[in-house]
Design a protein around this motif. Structure first.
Motif, PDB file in Angstrom:
ATOM      1  N   THR A 165     -40.040  42.462  15.885  1.00 36.62           N
ATOM      2  CA  THR A 165     -42.390  41.063  15.804  1.00 36.62           C
ATOM      3  C   THR A 165     -41.690  40.472  14.879  1.00 36.62           C
ATOM      4  N   PHE A 166     -42.687  39.259  15.003  1.00 35.16           N
ATOM      5  CA  PHE A 166     -42.823  38.623  13.500  1.00 35.16           C
ATOM      6  C   PHE A 166     -44.144  37.854  13.721  1.00 35.16           C
ATOM      7  N   SER A 167     -44.840  37.281  12.483  1.00 36.59           N
ATOM      8  CA  SER A 167     -45.559  37.093  13.121  1.00 36.59           C
ATOM      9  C   SER A 167     -45.710  35.235  12.813  1.00 36.59           C
ATOM     10  N   ALA A 168     -46.137  34.071  13.303  1.00 37.85           N
ATOM     11  CA  ALA A 168     -45.495  32.861  13.706  1.00 37.85           C
ATOM     12  C   ALA A 168     -46.236  31.690  13.386  1.00 37.85           C
ATOM     13  N   LYS A 169     -45.442  30.944  12.648  1.00 40.00           N
ATOM     14  CA  LYS A 169     -46.290  30.153  11.734  1.00 40.00           C
ATOM     15  C   LYS A 169     -46.799  28.722  13.216  1.00 40.00           C
ATOM     16  N   LYS A 170     -47.239  28.198  13.374  1.00 40.00           N
ATOM     17  CA  LYS A 170     -47.249  27.594  14.106  1.00 40.00           C
ATOM     18  C   LYS A 170     -47.132  25.711  13.412  1.00 40.00           C
ATOM     19  N   LEU A 171     -45.739  24.632  14.077  1.00 36.41           N
ATOM     20  CA  LEU A 171     -45.870  23.510  13.084  1.00 36.41           C
ATOM     21  C   LEU A 171     -46.529  22.653  13.809  1.00 36.41           C
ATOM     22  N   GLY A 172     -46.726  21.828  14.966  1.00 34.58           N
ATOM     23  CA  GLY A 172     -47.343  21.535  15.501  1.00 34.58           C
ATOM     24  C   GLY A 172     -47.388  21.453  16.949  1.00 34.58           C
ATOM     25  N   ALA A 173     -48.534  20.746  17.878  1.00 38.28           N
ATOM     26  CA  ALA A 173     -48.923  20.822  19.680  1.00 38.28           C
ATOM     27  C   ALA A 173     -48.588  19.383  19.295  1.00 38.28           C
ATOM     28  N   ASP A 174     -48.424  18.935  20.932  1.00 40.16           N
ATOM     29  CA  ASP A 174     -49.315  17.919  21.107  1.00 40.16           C
ATOM     30  C   ASP A 174     -50.250  18.300  22.740  1.00 40.16           C
ATOM     31  N   PRO A 175     -51.601  19.006  22.977  1.00 37.42           N
ATOM     32  CA  PRO A 175     -52.597  18.489  24.365  1.00 37.42           C
ATOM     33  C   PRO A 175     -52.164  18.081  25.345  1.00 37.42           C
ATOM     34  N   ASP A 202     -48.675  19.059  26.599  1.00 38.85           N
ATOM     35  CA  ASP A 202     -48.824  20.764  26.452  1.00 38.85           C
ATOM     36  C   ASP A 202     -47.479  21.626  25.889  1.00 38.85           C
ATOM     37  N   ILE A 203     -46.921  20.918  25.285  1.00 35.98           N
ATOM     38  CA  ILE A 203     -46.007  21.971  24.586  1.00 35.98           C
ATOM     39  C   ILE A 203     -46.332  21.540  22.825  1.00 35.98           C
ATOM     40  N   ALA A 204     -45.967  22.889  22.734  1.00 40.03           N
ATOM     41  CA  ALA A 204     -45.791  23.608  20.828  1.00 40.03           C
ATOM     42  C   ALA A 204     -44.566  24.247  20.148  1.00 40.03           C
ATOM     43  N   LEU A 205     -45.081  24.062  19.258  1.00 43.00           N
ATOM     44  CA  LEU A 205     -43.313  24.142  18.188  1.00 43.00           C
ATOM     45  C   LEU A 205     -44.041  25.467  17.287  1.00 43.00           C
ATOM     46  N   LEU A 206     -43.595  26.134  17.151  1.00 44.54           N
ATOM     47  CA  LEU A 206     -43.463  27.407  16.344  1.00 44.54           C
ATOM     48  C   LEU A 206     -42.051  28.428  15.788  1.00 44.54           C
ATOM     49  N   GLN A 207     -42.608  28.391  14.415  1.00 41.00           N
ATOM     50  CA  GLN A 207     -41.538  29.016  13.252  1.00 41.00           C
ATOM     51  C   GLN A 207     -42.301  30.537  12.753  1.00 41.00           C
ATOM     52  N   ILE A 208     -40.101  31.218  12.609  1.00 40.56           N
ATOM     53  CA  ILE A 208     -40.580  32.706  12.350  1.00 40.56           C
ATOM     54  C   ILE A 208     -39.371  32.630  11.628  1.00 40.56           C
ATOM     55  N   GLU A 209     -39.033  33.373  10.386  1.00 39.61           N
ATOM     56  CA  GLU A 209     -38.443  33.766   9.687  1.00 39.61           C
ATOM     57  C   GLU A 209     -37.833  35.041   9.519  1.00 39.61           C
ATOM     58  N   ALA A 210     -36.344  34.913  10.192  1.00 43.11           N
ATOM     59  CA  ALA A 210     -35.664  36.038  10.975  1.00 43.11           C
ATOM     60  C   ALA A 210     -34.295  35.615  10.984  1.00 43.11           C
ATOM     61  N   VAL A 227     -40.422  17.493  19.984  1.00 39.87           N
ATOM     62  CA  VAL A 227     -40.277  18.865  18.792  1.00 39.87           C
ATOM     63  C   VAL A 227     -39.742  17.817  18.142  1.00 39.87           C
ATOM     64  N   ASP A 228     -39.136  16.915  18.273  1.00 43.69           N
ATOM     65  CA  ASP A 228     -38.264  16.235  17.091  1.00 43.69           C
ATOM     66  C   ASP A 228     -38.927  15.023  16.403  1.00 43.69           C
ATOM     67  N   GLU A 270     -39.794  16.188  11.895  1.00 47.76           N
ATOM     68  CA  GLU A 270     -39.932  14.373  11.468  1.00 47.76           C
ATOM     69  C   GLU A 270     -41.512  14.157  10.980  1.00 47.76           C
ATOM     70  N   HIS A 271     -42.505  14.114  11.564  1.00 48.69           N
ATOM     71  CA  HIS A 271     -43.621  13.578  10.967  1.00 48.69           C
ATOM     72  C   HIS A 271     -45.201  14.671  11.273  1.00 48.69           C
ATOM     73  N   GLY A 272     -44.523  16.191  11.667  1.00 49.88           N
ATOM     74  CA  GLY A 272     -45.649  17.255  11.479  1.00 49.88           C
ATOM     75  C   GLY A 272     -46.822  16.908  12.497  1.00 49.88           C
ATOM     76  N   GLU A 273     -46.111  15.646  13.582  1.00 54.11           N
ATOM     77  CA  GLU A 273     -47.455  14.661  14.450  1.00 54.11           C
ATOM     78  C   GLU A 273     -46.675  14.492  15.993  1.00 54.11           C
ATOM     79  N   ILE A 274     -47.437  13.670  16.484  1.00 52.76           N
ATOM     80  CA  ILE A 274     -47.181  13.243  18.039  1.00 52.76           C
ATOM     81  C   ILE A 274     -47.708  12.547  17.329  1.00 52.76           C
ATOM     82  N   ARG A 275     -46.193  11.130  17.539  1.00 50.67           N
ATOM     83  CA  ARG A 275     -46.502   9.895  17.115  1.00 50.67           C
ATOM     84  C   ARG A 275     -46.268   8.613  18.762  1.00 50.67           C
ATOM     85  N   ARG A 276     -47.273   8.529  19.534  1.00 45.00           N
ATOM     86  CA  ARG A 276     -47.040   8.474  20.663  1.00 45.00           C
ATOM     87  C   ARG A 276     -46.751   6.888  20.783  1.00 45.00           C
TER      88      ARG A 276
END
Length: 450
Positions: free
Chosen positions: A126-136, A139-147, A254-255, A259-265
């Motif tokens: 089990t790991f705590s995850a960090k949210k890197l970004g999302a696009d409501p 409905d896509i979100a990207l998480l990161q864990i250290e494992a 996700v790319d 790359e940008h930390g956000e969605i550039r539509r």
């Protein structure tokens, strides 16, 4: 084995007993001991370690109705609702797409408003995850864990998926971890459902239930073809109609987050509609599906790339376009600055045009962020005040309630609005039905939304 086949098997066995009173071994007629029984187990043994269980906790703002007596007692006027924060917990699924960097994809609605995100692997870690970004809007979100020692899934080219292909859904429905169901691809390019702002879903009959959100839809090679996100069914139960976000769309988003930390539509800059039988007859078109270009906006990516009004867009990057809604979803998720090759039909001849997409203006937003019944409309601040409807996608909620391109929303519930910010504020504070005051040419009218 159905009942008739079961009875037939029993008759064969009885016949053998009568002719040979002491058989050495009863054989099942379908598979002998030397034959290998078809199974998905080897594929799943390689794939399921890439599917994770996600649990979240946080506080979420909810609206409560204030009793009439208390409303007067506390001096509340105009609204009989108040907002308060309440703690919540939730469950979902996720997919490891990069083992080295610990990237995990899930649905935005799984982790939305979460203060704590916990990821549990198949091996129990089990790991705590960090949210890197999302696009409501998708409905896509990207998480990161250290494992270490993570297993990542292989991505398929979802544009090559065909109706009738076998599909397997993997996730954690109702918290039942590592649940596997199977079916086929039922349809492609599903949109206009009002689930998300940009819809280009893969439809499957593989059983998907609450908790499957963010999990994987894979092919028989164990390659990811989609992220399970929604179902159509009463009371949230499965009736064999599930929807997944295509893997290619997910990767584009996700790319951008990486790359940008956000969605550039991405923005093409056209207004259009589906190719219909009436349009085909009126314009003498040689196609029955595609996206018809009604208007090309000045200084847009489409104008610079050479698109013209009257063109029919029939493909994008080598993949067929069946509707304007599908085109909108593919363009909007590809990302600003990316090049797209469009196959078009112009005056009966096919051509290919390359367009470099521009970024959606910060003053232009998807109306679904304002209200679900405005889904399918694109809004921007109007000159002289109000909010202009730049375009309406076909078969969307905005079209069904009667809104049209070039309408200007000048008020809500008889209160004038000057811009997008005021419209958002009015709709956020609404109670019950909201009446939009629309200026359409020289006419004023009202459109009701609930």
């Amino acid at each position: 084995m159905n009942k008739k086949l079961s009875l037939l098997g029993a008759a064969v066995a009885t016949s053998l007993l009568l002719t040979n009173p002491a058989p050495a071994e009863a054989k099942i007629p379908f598979f002998s001991g030397e034959q290998e029984i078809p199974t998905l187990a080897p594929m799943l043994e390689q794939t399921t370690p890439a599917i994770v269980h996600i649990s979240v906790a946080g506080n979420r703002e909810v609206r409560q109705r204030l009793p009439e007596a208390f409303r007067h007692f506390f001096g509340q006027r105009g609204s009989n609702e108040y907002k308060e924060e309440r703690p919540f917990k939730g469950l979902g699924s996720g997919v490891i797409i990069d083992a080295e960097k610990g990237y995990i994809v899930t649905n935005n609605h799984v982790i939305q408003d979460a203060d704590e995100i916990e990821v549990r692997l198949k091996d129990g870690r089990t790991f705590s995850a960090k949210k890197l970004g999302a696009d409501p809007e998708t409905d896509i979100a990207l998480l990161q864990i250290e494992a270490k020692k993570l297993v990542q899934i292989t991505l398929a080219d979802s544009d090559k998926t065909r109706v009738g292909d076998f599909a397997v859904a993997i996730g954690n429905p109702f918290g039942l971890e590592q649940t596997v169901t199977s079916g086929i691809i039922s349809a492609l390019g599903r949109g206009g459902l009002g689930i998300e702002g940009f819809e280009d879903f893969i439809q499957t009959d593989a059983a998907i239930n609450s908790g499957n959100s963010g999990g994987a839809l894979v092919n028989l090679r164990g390659e990811l073809i989609g992220i399970n996100t929604a179902i159509l069914g009463p009371n949230g139960g499965n009736i064999g109609i599930g929807f997944a976000i295509p893997a290619n769309m997910m990767k584009n988003l996700v790319d951008q987050i990486i790359e940008h930390g956000e969605i550039r539509r991405g923005s093409l800059g056209i207004r259009g509609q589906d190719v219909t039988s009436d349009l085909t007859e009126a314009m003498n078109l040689k196609v029955s599906r595609g996206a018809f270009v009604n208007e090309v906006m000045p200084d847009s990516a489409a104008a610079e790339g050479g698109l013209e009004s009257g063109d029919v867009i029939i493909s994008m990057n080598g993949n067929k376009i069946n509707s304007f809604l599908e085109l909108r979803a593919k363009v909007g998720t590809l990302g600003a600055g990316r090049e797209a090759k469009f196959g078009i039909l112009r005056e009966g001849k096919e051509r290919t045009i390359t367009v470099k997409l521009k970024e959606v203006s910060t003053s232009q937003v998807a109306a679904s962020q304002m209200h679900p019944m405005l889904d399918g409309a694109e809004l921007s601040n109007a000159e002289g005040g109000g909010v202009k409807i730049d375009s309406i996608a076909n078969n969307t909620a905005a079209e069904q309630i009667g809104l049209q391109a070039n309408d200007v929303i000048v008020g809500v519930n008889r209160q004038r609005i000057a811009n997008l910010a005021e419209l958002r504020k009015m709709l956020d504070n609404r109670s019950g039905v909201a009446a939009l005051n629309i200026r359409r040419g020289n006419t004023n009218l009202y459109v009701l939304i609930r």
